[in-house]
Design an enzyme around this catalytic site. Structure first.
Site, PDB file in Angstrom:
ATOM      1  N   LEU A 283       0.863  -1.181   0.000  1.00 47.31           N
ATOM      2  CA  LEU A 283       0.000   0.000   0.000  1.00 47.31           C
ATOM      3  C   LEU A 283       0.901   1.233   0.000  1.00 47.31           C
ATOM      4  O   LEU A 283       1.889   1.282   0.731  1.00 47.31           O
ATOM      5  CB  LEU A 283      -0.893   0.033   1.249  1.00 47.31           C
ATOM      6  CG  LEU A 283      -2.198  -0.761   1.229  1.00 47.31           C
ATOM      7  CD1 LEU A 283      -2.863  -0.673   2.599  1.00 47.31           C
ATOM      8  CD2 LEU A 283      -3.145  -0.264   0.152  1.00 47.31           C
ATOM      9  N   ASP A 284       0.569   2.229  -0.815  1.00 45.52           N
ATOM     10  CA  ASP A 284       1.339   3.471  -0.830  1.00 45.52           C
ATOM     11  C   ASP A 284       1.306   4.129   0.546  1.00 45.52           C
ATOM     12  O   ASP A 284       0.346   3.939   1.305  1.00 45.52           O
ATOM     13  CB  ASP A 284       0.765   4.443  -1.854  1.00 45.52           C
ATOM     14  CG  ASP A 284       0.954   3.960  -3.279  1.00 45.52           C
ATOM     15  OD1 ASP A 284       1.879   3.158  -3.506  1.00 45.52           O
ATOM     16  OD2 ASP A 284       0.180   4.378  -4.159  1.00 45.52           O
ATOM     17  N   PRO A 285       2.332   4.931   0.882  1.00 43.41           N
ATOM     18  CA  PRO A 285       2.312   5.648   2.167  1.00 43.41           C
ATOM     19  C   PRO A 285       1.051   6.482   2.369  1.00 43.41           C
ATOM     20  O   PRO A 285       0.527   6.560   3.484  1.00 43.41           O
ATOM     21  CB  PRO A 285       3.568   6.530   2.081  1.00 43.41           C
ATOM     22  CG  PRO A 285       4.500   5.758   1.208  1.00 43.41           C
ATOM     23  CD  PRO A 285       3.617   5.107   0.174  1.00 43.41           C
ATOM     24  N   LEU A 286       0.538   7.101   1.298  1.00 38.67           N
ATOM     25  CA  LEU A 286      -0.682   7.901   1.400  1.00 38.67           C
ATOM     26  C   LEU A 286      -1.888   7.048   1.777  1.00 38.67           C
ATOM     27  O   LEU A 286      -2.806   7.501   2.460  1.00 38.67           O
ATOM     28  CB  LEU A 286      -0.952   8.607   0.069  1.00 38.67           C
ATOM     29  CG  LEU A 286      -2.290   9.344  -0.058  1.00 38.67           C
ATOM     30  CD1 LEU A 286      -2.251  10.659   0.720  1.00 38.67           C
ATOM     31  CD2 LEU A 286      -2.637   9.619  -1.524  1.00 38.67           C
ATOM     32  N   ALA A 287      -1.884   5.797   1.319  1.00 38.05           N
ATOM     33  CA  ALA A 287      -3.047   4.925   1.493  1.00 38.05           C
ATOM     34  C   ALA A 287      -3.133   4.379   2.913  1.00 38.05           C
ATOM     35  O   ALA A 287      -2.134   4.217   3.609  1.00 38.05           O
ATOM     36  CB  ALA A 287      -2.995   3.776   0.497  1.00 38.05           C
TER      37      ALA A 287
END
Length: 307
Positions: free
Chosen positions: A47-51
């Site tokens: 998962l992306d850091p933003l997610a």
């Protein structure tokens, strides 16, 4: 000499972690591993850091079966900002282009319908896909664009949860390998504008839901016994495969690299969950229909499976 550090231990099972915003998947994994003092851990998809949202973490013997969750369908809730393109496709990048944002609900619905089904998608530069051994995002950060081939994916459904242009919130159910940032950009492109993600939350993977997950903060407030009770057994990762029960001798044959006899009405090469007669999970074996045999694929360590 006692260093005062907690001793690592053999932990086996699956933790459904609710990853917070701002942490990489690996950082979240390591924080969870330290909370459990686990010797070995791995996750089942970045998962992306933003997610935020559902990140299954595998401890110990469960890591042997993590690959089977990578292929699973997933669900996300995504928040889009229409009319603006970002250098990264999400809120972490710089706004690089603008266009009309006065999109109607009807336009947005039509675009979502057009992007539903079996479609081709070009992976974004800001992704962990490898090119010559390096993830694409390393090239992207240097301003280098690598040509990427479009890949077939399946978007099962796009449901509009909220719409008040330029903001839109969608619930997406999709196959593995789907990039929601790219999907959002493609929806906007179909309308003739731009979009980028301002929030992304994974809500489901392989039948596991966000309601079953646990935050790092909640885990930190539990004692060891309470944390361990939240772990799911290793075989939940392969519960979609057919199962069989073998006697002790046949199980022994599998562990020795031999192929016990097995006859079932299954396609050849089908992975089969194997259990002992007392219900202990042994691992996965492959059905070789032409010779009516089972071949070991991934087996639990005998000490771990007996625990």
């Amino acid at each position: 000499m006692n260093t005062g550090k907690p001793q690592k231990r053999a932990v086996n099972g699956v933790l459904l972690l609710d990853k917070p915003e701002g942490l990489s998947s690996n950082t979240a994994l390591q924080k969870a591993r330290r909370l459990f003092h686990a010797e070995k851990a791995g996750h089942t998809g970045v998962l992306d850091p933003l997610a935020t949202g559902l990140l299954p973490v595998c401890f110990g013997e469960a890591t042997k079966f993590a690959q089977y969750l990578l292929d699973a369908d997933k669900a996300y809730t995504a928040t889009l900002k229409l009319g603006e393109a970002s250098s990264t496709g999400d809120a972490e990048g710089e706004i690089i282009a603008t266009a009309r944002a006065d999109i109607s609900l009807a336009e947005f619905q039509t675009a979502c319908q057009a992007l539903t089904g079996n479609i081709r998608q070009v992976p974004p530069m800001f992704s962990a896909l490898k090119h010559e051994g390096k993830p694409l995002y390393e090239y992207a950060r240097k301003g280098i664009v690598i040509e990427r081939k479009a890949r077939y994916i399946t978007v099962y459904a796009i449901d509009i949860a909220e719409f008040d242009a330029p903001k839109a919130v969608i619930d997406v159910r999709c196959s593995k390998g789907t990039y929601i940032r790219t999907l959002s950009e493609d929806i906007a492109k179909h309308i003739g504008t731009f979009a980028h993600l301002t929030a992304l939350r994974r809500t489901e993977t392989a039948g596991f839901t966000i309601a079953q997950s646990h935050t790092l903060e909640a885990l930190a407030n539990l004692n060891e016994t309470e944390r361990d009770s939240l772990l799911l057994p290793c075989d939940v990762l392969v519960s979609h495969f057919p199962q069989t029960v073998l006697n002790d001798y046949a199980v022994h044959m599998l562990h020795c690299g031999q192929r016990p006899r097995f006859e079932e009405d299954l396609p050849s090469d089908t992975p089969v969950r194997v259990y002992t007669e007392n219900g202990r999970f042994v691992g996965l074996a492959e059905y070789q229909k032409e010779i009516c045999r089972l071949k070991a694929l991934r087996l639990m360590n005998t000490a771990a499976s007996a625990a």
